[in-house]
Design an enzyme around this catalytic site. Structure first.
Site, short mmCIF file in Angstrom:
data_model
loop_
_atom_site.label_atom_id
_atom_site.label_comp_id
_atom_site.label_asym_id
_atom_site.label_seq_id
_atom_site.Cartn_x
_atom_site.Cartn_y
_atom_site.Cartn_z
N GLU A 256 7.86 3.40 -11.74
CA GLU A 256 6.54 3.51 -12.38
C GLU A 256 6.72 4.19 -13.74
O GLU A 256 7.63 4.98 -13.94
CB GLU A 256 5.67 4.35 -11.42
CG GLU A 256 4.30 4.73 -11.86
CD GLU A 256 3.35 3.56 -12.04
OE1 GLU A 256 3.60 2.75 -12.95
OE2 GLU A 256 2.36 3.48 -11.30
N ASP A 257 5.81 3.89 -14.66
CA ASP A 257 5.88 4.54 -15.97
C ASP A 257 5.33 5.96 -15.94
O ASP A 257 5.93 6.88 -16.48
CB ASP A 257 5.14 3.70 -17.04
CG ASP A 257 3.70 3.34 -16.64
OD1 ASP A 257 3.31 3.60 -15.48
OD2 ASP A 257 2.98 2.80 -17.49
N ILE A 258 4.18 6.13 -15.28
CA ILE A 258 3.53 7.45 -15.38
C ILE A 258 2.74 7.77 -14.12
O ILE A 258 2.07 6.90 -13.56
CB ILE A 258 2.62 7.51 -16.65
CG1 ILE A 258 2.05 8.91 -16.87
CG2 ILE A 258 1.51 6.47 -16.61
CD1 ILE A 258 1.50 9.13 -18.28
N ARG B 136 2.46 -1.66 -26.39
CA ARG B 136 3.62 -1.87 -25.52
C ARG B 136 4.85 -2.20 -26.37
O ARG B 136 5.98 -2.02 -25.94
CB ARG B 136 3.35 -3.00 -24.53
CG ARG B 136 2.23 -2.70 -23.54
CD ARG B 136 2.33 -3.61 -22.33
NE ARG B 136 1.08 -3.78 -21.63
CZ ARG B 136 0.67 -3.01 -20.62
NH1 ARG B 136 1.41 -2.02 -20.22
NH2 ARG B 136 -0.48 -3.25 -20.02
N LYS C 235 -2.17 14.50 -22.44
CA LYS C 235 -2.55 13.75 -23.65
C LYS C 235 -2.33 12.28 -23.36
O LYS C 235 -1.47 11.96 -22.53
CB LYS C 235 -1.66 14.15 -24.83
CG LYS C 235 -1.90 15.58 -25.26
CD LYS C 235 -1.04 15.97 -26.42
CE LYS C 235 -1.36 17.41 -26.79
NZ LYS C 235 -0.31 18.03 -27.57
N PHE C 236 -3.08 11.41 -24.02
CA PHE C 236 -2.89 9.98 -23.78
C PHE C 236 -1.71 9.47 -24.58
O PHE C 236 -1.70 9.56 -25.80
CB PHE C 236 -4.16 9.18 -24.08
CG PHE C 236 -4.13 7.85 -23.40
CD1 PHE C 236 -4.49 7.75 -22.06
CD2 PHE C 236 -3.69 6.72 -24.06
CE1 PHE C 236 -4.42 6.53 -21.39
CE2 PHE C 236 -3.61 5.49 -23.42
CZ PHE C 236 -3.98 5.40 -22.08
N VAL C 237 -0.71 8.98 -23.89
CA VAL C 237 0.50 8.52 -24.54
C VAL C 237 0.63 7.00 -24.47
O VAL C 237 0.15 6.38 -23.53
CB VAL C 237 1.77 9.19 -23.96
CG1 VAL C 237 1.84 10.66 -24.33
CG2 VAL C 237 1.85 9.00 -22.44
N ASP D 10 -0.30 9.96 -13.22
CA ASP D 10 -1.38 10.64 -13.93
C ASP D 10 -2.04 11.61 -12.94
O ASP D 10 -1.52 12.68 -12.69
CB ASP D 10 -2.32 9.54 -14.45
CG ASP D 10 -3.24 9.99 -15.54
OD1 ASP D 10 -2.84 9.97 -16.71
OD2 ASP D 10 -4.38 10.39 -15.22
N THR D 11 -3.11 11.23 -12.29
CA THR D 11 -3.68 12.14 -11.28
C THR D 11 -2.86 12.12 -10.00
O THR D 11 -2.92 13.06 -9.21
CB THR D 11 -5.11 11.72 -10.91
OG1 THR D 11 -5.04 10.40 -10.35
CG2 THR D 11 -6.03 11.74 -12.09
N GLY D 12 -2.12 11.04 -9.79
CA GLY D 12 -1.37 10.86 -8.54
C GLY D 12 -2.09 9.98 -7.54
O GLY D 12 -1.52 9.53 -6.56
N1 HPA Z 1 -0.99 6.28 -21.29
C1 HPA Z 1 -0.98 5.01 -20.82
N2 HPA Z 1 -1.31 4.68 -19.59
C2 HPA Z 1 -1.67 5.69 -18.76
C3 HPA Z 1 -1.70 7.03 -19.19
C4 HPA Z 1 -1.35 7.34 -20.51
O1 HPA Z 1 -1.35 8.51 -20.98
N3 HPA Z 1 -2.10 7.77 -18.13
C5 HPA Z 1 -2.30 6.88 -17.12
N4 HPA Z 1 -2.05 5.65 -17.49
MG MG Z 2 1.63 2.58 -14.63
#
Ligand code: HPA
Ligand code: MG
Length: 223
Positions: A133-135, A199, A185-187, A137-139
């Site tokens: 997975e890339d990220i 992307r 922060k939104f990345v 976030d909240t889980g």
């Molecule tokens: N960036 C892109 N996608 C995401 C993020 C973010 O910070 N958080 C959850 N999905």
């Molecule tokens: Mg993802």
């Protein structure tokens, strides 16, 4: 977690865009570069080594969570296959599989997930699965995905996430392998998107106000 994440502190201001190369079309849309591409590669190399050492000779099904996970997935798999070639006495037979989940719009999470693509998940039965997975976030998304996967009776499930975001509303979920723990922060970049943009950016960057506005989904439209 077999290894702690690299922790990026809240006050970290990243690198100026002028220090590295970013596409001209995103020049005005980014606050800073949080994690340069080269550092992602170096960290991924180490995660691959940790995974390789943990798995030993058992086959592994690497499950890519599209679309955001695709770059991390290919780089991680490249590094794992390099280890497979270079260690004469041990190797990990690898299978790959792909799923797609419903994604974010305008960066707010509804907490909803749906598997909308990929192979038939019954293939996962009896397998050692590594979710890539890339990220986190909240889980919540990952917890829901793990619940869905459990229905298909894999032998084991581990999760590798390149990023884990420090969020006040986190469920507390932590992946088995984690690249970087990042501020709230939104990345974007390295396959992470904002409404499908960014992307095609190599580095992981913080989006700015201009970028958020420019690429916002117009009110009332649905993708
Ligand atoms: N960036 C892109 N996608 C995401 C993020 C973010 O910070 N958080 C959850 N999905
Ligand atoms: Mg993802």
């Amino acid at each position: 977690m077999s290894e702690a994440c690299i922790k990026i502190p809240d006050e970290y201001s990243g690198y100026a865009l002028s220090h590295f190369c970013v596409p001209k079309h995103y020049e005005h849309d980014l606050e800073n570069i949080m994690i340069p591409w080269g550092l992602i590669q170096d960290r991924t190399e180490r995660l691959a080594r940790n995974i390789f050492q943990d798995v030993k000779d058992e086959p592994l099904t690497a499950l890519c969570v599209l679309k955001g996970g695709y770059r991390f997935f290919t780089d991680l798999l490249d590094k794992l296959t390099t280890l497979n070639r270079s260690h004469g006495s041990v190797s990990v037979p690898l299978y790959v599989d792909f799923i797609r989940l419903k994604s974010y719009e305008n960066s707010d999470s509804t907490g909803e997930i749906r598997v909308v693509g990929g192979d038939n998940m019954t293939n996962l039965s009896g397998r050692n699965v590594l979710v890539v997975e890339d990220i986190i976030d909240t889980g919540r998304t990952m917890e829901k995905l793990l619940a869905i996967l459990a229905h298909h009776q894999p032998k084991s499930v581990k999760v590798a996430s390149l990023l884990v975001k420090r969020r006040p509303d986190s469920t507390g979920y932590r992946p088995d392998y984690c690249g970087f723990e990042i501020p709230d922060k939104f990345v974007v970049g390295y396959a992470l998107d904002y409404n499908e943009y960014f992307r095609d950016l190599n580095h992981i960057c913080v989006i700015n106000e201009n970028g958020r506005k420019k690429y916002a989904v117009p009110e009332g439209s649905h993708k």
